[in-house]
Design a protein around this motif. Structure first.
Motif, PDB file in Angstrom:
ATOM      1  N   VAL A 340      72.563  64.157  98.912  1.00 30.86           N
ATOM      2  CA  VAL A 340      71.963  65.189  98.056  1.00 30.86           C
ATOM      3  C   VAL A 340      72.432  66.591  98.436  1.00 30.86           C
ATOM      4  CG1 VAL A 340      69.799  66.233  97.277  1.00 30.86           C
ATOM      5  CG2 VAL A 340      69.960  63.744  97.539  1.00 30.86           C
ATOM      6  N   PRO A 341      72.374  66.993  99.716  1.00 24.45           N
ATOM      7  CA  PRO A 341      72.841  68.353 100.041  1.00 24.45           C
ATOM      8  C   PRO A 341      74.314  68.585  99.727  1.00 24.45           C
ATOM      9  CG  PRO A 341      71.501  67.477 101.825  1.00 24.45           C
ATOM     10  CD  PRO A 341      71.772  66.339 100.899  1.00 24.45           C
ATOM     11  N   THR A 342      75.183  67.597 100.026  1.00 21.11           N
ATOM     12  CA  THR A 342      76.606  67.817  99.748  1.00 21.11           C
ATOM     13  C   THR A 342      76.880  67.870  98.247  1.00 21.11           C
ATOM     14  OG1 THR A 342      77.028  65.431  99.946  1.00 21.11           O
ATOM     15  CG2 THR A 342      77.380  66.791 101.902  1.00 21.11           C
ATOM     16  N   CYS A 343      76.130  67.100  97.460  1.00 20.64           N
ATOM     17  CA  CYS A 343      76.309  67.159  96.008  1.00 20.64           C
ATOM     18  C   CYS A 343      75.841  68.505  95.448  1.00 20.64           C
ATOM     19  CB  CYS A 343      75.550  66.016  95.331  1.00 20.64           C
ATOM     20  SG  CYS A 343      76.316  64.390  95.525  1.00 20.64           S
ATOM     21  N   MET A 344      74.742  69.006  95.989  1.00 21.12           N
ATOM     22  CA  MET A 344      74.269  70.322  95.561  1.00 21.12           C
ATOM     23  C   MET A 344      75.255  71.406  95.977  1.00 21.12           C
ATOM     24  SD  MET A 344      70.238  69.860  96.546  1.00 21.12           S
ATOM     25  CE  MET A 344      69.793  71.523  96.083  1.00 21.12           C
ATOM     26  N   LEU A 345      75.725  71.314  97.207  1.00 17.96           N
ATOM     27  CA  LEU A 345      76.649  72.325  97.715  1.00 17.96           C
ATOM     28  C   LEU A 345      78.020  72.219  97.050  1.00 17.96           C
ATOM     29  CD1 LEU A 345      76.681  74.575  99.878  1.00 17.96           C
ATOM     30  CD2 LEU A 345      77.605  72.897 101.479  1.00 17.96           C
ATOM     31  N   GLY A 346      78.429  71.007  96.683  1.00 18.19           N
ATOM     32  CA  GLY A 346      79.757  70.803  96.102  1.00 18.19           C
ATOM     33  C   GLY A 346      79.868  71.119  94.629  1.00 18.19           C
ATOM     34  N   GLY A 347      78.742  71.461  93.961  1.00 21.02           N
ATOM     35  CA  GLY A 347      78.801  71.860  92.553  1.00 21.02           C
ATOM     36  C   GLY A 347      78.563  70.745  91.567  1.00 21.02           C
ATOM     37  N   CYS A 348      77.859  69.674  91.983  1.00 24.56           N
ATOM     38  CA  CYS A 348      77.593  68.565  91.058  1.00 24.56           C
ATOM     39  C   CYS A 348      76.525  68.914  90.029  1.00 24.56           C
ATOM     40  CB  CYS A 348      77.159  67.321  91.833  1.00 24.56           C
ATOM     41  SG  CYS A 348      78.471  66.564  92.816  1.00 24.56           S
ATOM     42  N   PHE A 349      75.631  69.848  90.346  1.00 26.67           N
ATOM     43  CA  PHE A 349      74.510  70.141  89.473  1.00 26.67           C
ATOM     44  C   PHE A 349      74.558  71.538  88.854  1.00 26.67           C
ATOM     45  CE2 PHE A 349      72.724  67.298  92.877  1.00 26.67           C
ATOM     46  CZ  PHE A 349      72.832  66.140  92.119  1.00 26.67           C
ATOM     47  N   TRP A 350      75.363  72.389  89.407  1.00 25.32           N
ATOM     48  CA  TRP A 350      75.534  73.740  88.860  1.00 25.32           C
ATOM     49  C   TRP A 350      76.878  74.282  89.325  1.00 25.32           C
ATOM     50  CZ3 TRP A 350      70.953  72.881  91.850  1.00 25.32           C
ATOM     51  CH2 TRP A 350      71.142  73.050  93.211  1.00 25.32           C
ATOM     52  N   PRO A 351      77.432  75.255  88.585  1.00 23.67           N
ATOM     53  CA  PRO A 351      78.747  75.790  88.961  1.00 23.67           C
ATOM     54  C   PRO A 351      78.718  76.473  90.324  1.00 23.67           C
ATOM     55  CG  PRO A 351      78.195  76.382  86.701  1.00 23.67           C
ATOM     56  CD  PRO A 351      76.950  75.810  87.312  1.00 23.67           C
ATOM     57  N   ILE A 352      79.791  76.306  91.068  1.00 20.95           N
ATOM     58  CA  ILE A 352      79.889  76.919  92.391  1.00 20.95           C
ATOM     59  C   ILE A 352      79.893  78.443  92.282  1.00 20.95           C
ATOM     60  CG2 ILE A 352      81.447  77.205  94.372  1.00 20.95           C
ATOM     61  CD1 ILE A 352      82.194  74.326  94.136  1.00 20.95           C
ATOM     62  N   ASP A 357      78.329  83.836  98.355  1.00 18.98           N
ATOM     63  CA  ASP A 357      79.674  83.712  98.902  1.00 18.98           C
ATOM     64  C   ASP A 357      79.719  82.760 100.100  1.00 18.98           C
ATOM     65  OD1 ASP A 357      82.513  84.670  99.042  1.00 18.98           O
ATOM     66  OD2 ASP A 357      81.839  85.350 101.004  1.00 18.98           O
ATOM     67  N   PHE A 358      78.724  82.818 100.983  1.00 22.37           N
ATOM     68  CA  PHE A 358      78.768  81.964 102.172  1.00 22.37           C
ATOM     69  C   PHE A 358      78.610  80.495 101.787  1.00 22.37           C
ATOM     70  CE2 PHE A 358      74.207  82.262 101.678  1.00 22.37           C
ATOM     71  CZ  PHE A 358      73.709  81.097 102.221  1.00 22.37           C
ATOM     72  N   LEU A 362      81.125  77.236 102.394  1.00 14.09           N
ATOM     73  CA  LEU A 362      80.675  75.956 102.930  1.00 14.09           C
ATOM     74  C   LEU A 362      81.031  74.804 102.001  1.00 14.09           C
ATOM     75  CD1 LEU A 362      77.118  76.848 104.329  1.00 14.09           C
ATOM     76  CD2 LEU A 362      79.195  76.371 105.638  1.00 14.09           C
ATOM     77  N   ALA A 363      81.078  75.070 100.708  1.00 11.59           N
ATOM     78  CA  ALA A 363      81.393  74.016  99.739  1.00 11.59           C
ATOM     79  C   ALA A 363      82.778  73.440  99.960  1.00 11.59           C
ATOM     80  CB  ALA A 363      81.267  74.559  98.312  1.00 11.59           C
ATOM     81  N   ASN A 364      83.672  74.214 100.561  1.00 14.85           N
ATOM     82  CA  ASN A 364      85.027  73.708 100.816  1.00 14.85           C
ATOM     83  C   ASN A 364      85.050  72.562 101.822  1.00 14.85           C
ATOM     84  OD1 ASN A 364      86.329  75.564  99.068  1.00 14.85           O
ATOM     85  ND2 ASN A 364      86.271  77.150 100.645  1.00 14.85           N
ATOM     86  N   PHE A 365      83.932  72.346 102.527  1.00 16.45           N
ATOM     87  CA  PHE A 365      83.862  71.253 103.498  1.00 16.45           C
ATOM     88  C   PHE A 365      83.235  69.995 102.891  1.00 16.45           C
ATOM     89  CE2 PHE A 365      84.085  75.116 106.008  1.00 16.45           C
ATOM     90  CZ  PHE A 365      85.025  74.791 106.973  1.00 16.45           C
TER      91      PHE A 365
END
Length: 414
Positions: A340-352, A357-358, A362-365
């Motif tokens: 769940v956190p990686t999907c949220m951070l990776g842009g699965c539910f909203w645009p990055i 900015d920080f 982090l999404a690049n990981f």
């Protein structure tokens, strides 16, 4: 057993006998494929698992397409503020109108405030704002640098396409003006020559063939892509869960004690997870594209290639997580803290672009970030070679995490 040859007991029943046997000396491919086949049968071996892991994702995505996909017929509202008013700004407006998916709303520069229009874009009242600055025509004719501003709330496939249209049109006009400036020194003769060259370009068959490579603005695109990635990770986690159970009940210890190489066992388990994910992906993509008729704006082969690379990375991520726990009961909690956190951070539910900015850094990981980036670039017209960086990063995720997981996830670590 005669001659010392004995079959390997992979899974045993309650009486201690073997239900499935893998013969010694079957070869790397045979042994790995048998283990992969057992892995698939165990994960999808009952009706409940088949519905939850294969049919449910198809039904959920079909429902999203049915609810939101119809909005693709609505044209995107694009405000056009032409502060130049010169004749070279007209080809820019025509280029936007020719695309066909934008509703161009021209604004009166005398009574319209630029900052107010920007605020409407950021508030979501308008899809985008195209601002042609003053003296746009004069600067082009004199060879000075000038640029059209595209104001947008976030980066989507359709506004990336709009930006490419504006850039291509501006470059073409600037190139024509530069050719005219090299031939004529006087401003009047230069303007006359530019007009003549543009008319010839329009009359003598200089055409740009346009193909709609992205959907009209809708919520279904973001949701479908994001949920596909989520469902892939859920299936992979369920598959890896079986491997951890084998380690807990000592089945894996018996497998490693058999005359089969550890590399064959690891390959069989990973191949089983990969084939399970592939089955789910192909079914979802085929139903979404050919049954429901929802086109994500990406060629089917490119779409499958990107999702398969993400699948490899997802298998690596789940394997690495499984290697850090000591029993299968802990794995569910760990996966919930990862998926769940990686999907949220990776842009699965909203645009990055909406994140701070920080968080974007982090999404690049996360592998989700690179998979979504690859699909966005592909929907903007990039080929497989053009998204090689994103695919390479996904491959790196898979290689590092799979190597870590396969080394640590051993029966001796229990």
């Amino acid at each position: 057993m005669a001659g010392g040859a004995h079959p390997r007991c992979d899974y045993s029943d309650d009486s201690g006998g073997c239900r499935v046997q893998i013969p010694e000396g079957g070869g790397v491919n045979v042994n790995s494929l048998i283990i992969a086949n057992l892995h698939i049968r165990r994960t999808l071996g009952n009706r409940k698992a088949l519905i939850a892991l294969v049919l449910l994702p198809i039904l959920v995505i079909s429902g999203i397409v049915g609810l939101f996909g119809r909005s693709s017929d609505v044209r995107v509202s694009v405000a056009l503020l032409n502060a130049d008013g010169g004749w070279l700004s007209e080809p820019v407006a025509d280029a936007i109108r020719d695309v066909g998916i934008y509703e161009v709303l021209e604004q009166d520069p005398a009574s319209t405030d630029l900052e107010r229009l920007k605020g409407e874009v950021y508030d979501g009242k308008r899809g985008a704002l195209v601002y042609i600055p003053p003296d746009f025509t004069a600067k082009l004719l004199s060879g000075e640098e000038t640029a059209i501003q595209l104001i947008r709330k976030n980066e989507r496939s359709w506004n990336v396409s709009l930006g490419l249209t504006l850039s291509e049109t501006t470059n073409r006009l600037a190139g024509t003006a530069a050719l005219a400036a090299a031939a004529e020194e006087g401003p009047e003769e230069r303007e006359r020559l530019v007009r003549s060259m543009l008319e010839k370009q329009a009359a003598e068959g200089l055409r740009a063939e346009r193909e709609q490579i992205v959907h009209r603005a809708n919520n279904a695109y973001v949701l479908v892509i994001g949920l596909m990635l989520v469902f892939v990770m859920m299936l992979v986690n369920q598959s890896i869960h079986g491997v951890v159970e084998d380690r807990d009940n000592r089945t894996m210890a018996r497998i490693f004690a058999a005359p089969v190489r550890a590399s064959e066992i690891a390959l069989g388990n990973f191949l089983g997870c990969f084939l399970l994910g592939t089955i789910q992906l192909v079914l979802i993509l085929a139903v979404t594209r050919y049954v429901i008729g929802f086109d994500l704006g990406v060629p089917f082969g490119v779409l499958v290639a990107v999702m398969e690379c993400f699948l490899l990375a997802a298998v690596g991520l789940s394997t690495a997580a499984a290697a850090l726990v000591k029993n299968s009961s802990m794995l569910g909690s760990i996966n919930n803290m990862i998926v769940v956190p990686t999907c949220m951070l990776g842009g699965c539910f909203w645009p990055i672009a909406m994140m701070p900015d920080f968080m974007r850094k982090l999404a690049n990981f996360t592998p989700q970030r690179w998979a979504i980036s690859a699909l966005e670039q592909a929907s903007a017209g990039e080929s497989l070679a053009g998204i090689g960086l994103q695919l390479g990063v996904l491959g790196l995720f898979a290689a590092v995490l799979l190597a870590f997981g396969s080394y640590v996830l051993r029966p001796a670590d229990r």
